[in-house]
Motif scaffolding. Structure first.
Motif, mmCIF file in Angstrom:
data_model
loop_
_atom_site.group_PDB
_atom_site.id
_atom_site.type_symbol
_atom_site.label_atom_id
_atom_site.label_comp_id
_atom_site.label_asym_id
_atom_site.label_seq_id
_atom_site.Cartn_x
_atom_site.Cartn_y
_atom_site.Cartn_z
ATOM 1 N N LEU A 236 40.720 67.057 19.370
ATOM 2 C CA LEU A 236 39.722 67.990 19.914
ATOM 3 C C LEU A 236 40.049 69.441 19.580
ATOM 4 N N THR A 237 40.396 69.712 18.334
ATOM 5 C CA THR A 237 40.720 71.092 17.957
ATOM 6 C C THR A 237 39.436 71.879 17.755
ATOM 7 N N GLU A 238 39.568 73.155 17.832
ATOM 8 C CA GLU A 238 38.409 74.045 17.702
ATOM 9 C C GLU A 238 37.674 73.797 16.392
ATOM 10 N N ASP A 239 38.466 73.569 15.338
ATOM 11 C CA ASP A 239 37.844 73.372 14.017
ATOM 12 C C ASP A 239 37.153 72.024 13.945
ATOM 13 N N LYS A 241 35.999 70.242 16.378
ATOM 14 C CA LYS A 241 34.904 70.158 17.351
ATOM 15 C C LYS A 241 34.671 68.708 17.771
ATOM 16 N N GLN A 243 34.364 65.337 20.171
ATOM 17 C CA GLN A 243 33.586 64.993 21.360
ATOM 18 C C GLN A 243 34.443 64.173 22.305
#
Lengths: 483, 75
Positions: A236-239, A241, A243
């Motif tokens: 679930l890293t920012e890059d 994204k 779910q």
């Protein structure tokens, strides 16, 4: 019996009651109120009409509860709640880390009996906290009414994990390994984690009833799920994204839940503590007394204790409970405290069979009493913050406090005075046989441990209303009236 | 690992439904899987016991069944 609201004091919100957003406990010093949400109120109205609820309330296994009409405007917080329930007050709060094995076992069986009866009629309990069971004398009673909700077909038993952590594992520690569970429950209010239980219940205890399933399998499943969740979290890293997946459930049938509950009931019923099996018989610390001294002591307690009616009596160092029982005629309830788990277990087993017993046995180390605990130290109260006693019995105890526990006599008397109650105390001189035993391997640094010094310290906060020598002058019993 | 996979799949076989967990205590997904496995076997025992007591009361008649049998049968 619930009386109408007579307290003039404004109900105060219990600082420890906040975890369930659907209700909040208020206390006005006389009655216990519970502000409830509309959903909780509707649940209450329905469940109070069910057969199992009525039956268990009639058998004193659920705390008597009514809907209340509290005058509004008493406190800003009260007005926020759509509904109000009023509960009968329990005589004295106690927590699982103060109970003996037998008490925790009976509390667990009560919980399962309630859950099973509820499930039969389409209801269930939201959680399985051991703090939802309190005591009226030696009888357990369920107090968390809002945890009852309708059972939705297909739901699992949501309280299973908590039941294991707070009831089953502590009982297994004692029954299968002879390990006292109090230190574990006191340190961690959520109970014993499945992984920890799995590490302790090894070797032969692995094959005791219930361990392979409720401990080993449970711990394994928990570790596996945690590993999967960790993998999921890493993605679930920012890059990326990622779910978050919703919780996946397996449809549970009522038979699955009821079968599990019945199995646990059978398992727990069969458990016994090694403490109860010791061959001590009717051992009493008073065995060192001659008959006449013992009778004198009993007469002194009955006469002075019974000077007037006492609401709550604390018998600290109660041992077999002889003197606790002596206080029943002139008290509402008696709290029988001792630091020895074996003594409390034997006392509990004796009292639960006795009709009309007013005793609540508790395991307390007086040199390290239960402290304030939980969030901001406000969820679970310290022993001396739950309500003051009206009379304290401190018989054959002071020599243990001063000599063994090294508490200076002035300190101990100071603590007794802080309870704001009359005290019946038996002073055990350093010349007494029992004191001599305690001093055997110690350097005698207790120069001020004399009768004269005791009377001097005691007179600061108490009036010495009566006294009598016992055991040929080696002991003296005092009636101290709080100034 | 393989054994767990088989156990997990058996539990899945007996009905799988996506159900959000709204209880304010978090049962933990590992615990829910455990209740499914234990519950599966417990349900068999429960159902067998229920019908056994019913059968007993039918065959032997009510006078020959004890109070606890009748209680068990009514479950």
């Amino acid at each position: 019996m619930i009386t109408a609201h007579t307290g003039s004091a404004t109900p105060v919100a219990d600082p420890g009651s906040f975890r369930d957003r659907n209700n909040r406990v208020f206390d006005d010093g006389e009655q216990i109120y519970r502000g409830v949400s509309s959903e909780a109120l509707e649940n209450w109205r329905q469940v109070s009409r069910t057969g199992f609820f009525r039956d268990l309330t009639a058998r004193s296994k659920i705390v008597p509860t009514e809907e209340a009409a509290l005058p509004r405007g008493n406190a800003a917080e009260l007005d926020n709640w759509p509904g109000m329930l009023v509960h009968e007050r329990v005589p004295f709060l106690s927590y699982p880390y103060e109970w003996s094995f037998g008490m925790l076992k009976d509390a667990a069986l009560l919980h399962l009996e309630l859950l099973e009866s509820a499930m039969e009629e389409g209801w269930t309990l939201k959680d399985s906290s051991a703090f939802n069971v309190q005591w009226k004398g030696p009888r357990p009673v369920f107090i968390d009414i809002p945890s009852m909700e309708p059972y939705a077909e297909g739901d699992p038993w949501r309280g299973y994990r908590q039941f294991c952590m707070m009831f089953l594992y502590p009982l297994m520690f004692k029954a299968y390994r002879g390990i006292d569970f109090a230190p574990f429950l006191r340190s961690n209010l959520d109970g014993i984690d499945p992984s920890l239980a799995n590490k302790i219940l090894t070797g032969r205890s692995r094959f005791r009833k219930g361990v392979l399933t409720h401990v080993a399998l449970h711990a394994r499943m928990q570790e596996r799920a945690a590993a999967q969740e960790l993998d999921e979290a890493k993605e679930l890293t920012e890059d990326a994204k990622g779910q978050v997946k919703g919780a996946s459930g397996f449809r549970h049938s009522k038979a699955m839940v009821l079968g599990t509950i019945q199995g646990l009931r059978r398992t727990i019923r069969k458990m016994s503590s090694p403490d109860a099996r010791t061959v001590w018989g009717n051992y009493d610390t008073d065995h060192s007394y001659g008959d006449s001294s013992f009778e004198k002591k009993k007469a002194f307690v009955a006469r002075n204790g019974g000077e007037r009616h006492r609401g709550l009596v604390w018998d600290i160092g109660c041992n077999t409970g002889t003197f606790s029982r002596l206080c029943e005629p002139f008290s509402d309830w008696v709290i029988s405290i001792d630091g020895d788990p074996k003594a409390i277990e034997r006392l509990y087993q004796h009292e639960k069979e006795r009709e009309g017993s007013k005793l609540l046995p508790m395991i307390i180390d007086l040199s390290n009493i239960s402290p304030n605990q939980g969030w901001r130290g406000a969820e679970r109260k310290a022993l001396d913050a739950r309500g003051k006693p009206d009379l304290v019995l401190c018989l054959a105890l002071i020599h243990h406090m001063v000599i063994t526990a090294n508490i200076p006599m002035s300190e101990f008397i100071g603590w007794l005075a802080s309870l704001d109650a009359d005290v019946i105390l038996e002073f055990v001189s350093a010349e007494d046989d029992m004191s001599r035993m305690l001093l055997r391997n110690k350097v005698n640094q207790y120069g001020d441990y004399t009768e004269e010094e005791f009377e001097r310290f005691a007179s600061e906060s108490f009036e010495i209303a009566d006294s009598e020598p016992l055991k040929g002058g080696h002991r003296k019993i005092y009636y101290l009236r709080r100034r | 690992m393989r054994k767990l996979h088989v156990l997990g799949m058996s539990a899945v076989f007996f009905g799988c439904m996506i159900a959000p967990a709204y209880a304010y205590i978090d049962p933990g997904s590992g615990s829910v899987l455990t209740t499914a496995i234990i519950g599966f076997f417990a349900a068999i025992a429960y159902t067998c016991r229920k019908y056994f007591y019913r059968l007993k009361s039918v065959v032997l008649g009510r006078s020959n069944t004890s109070e606890s049998d009748r209680e068990a049968a009514s479950r």
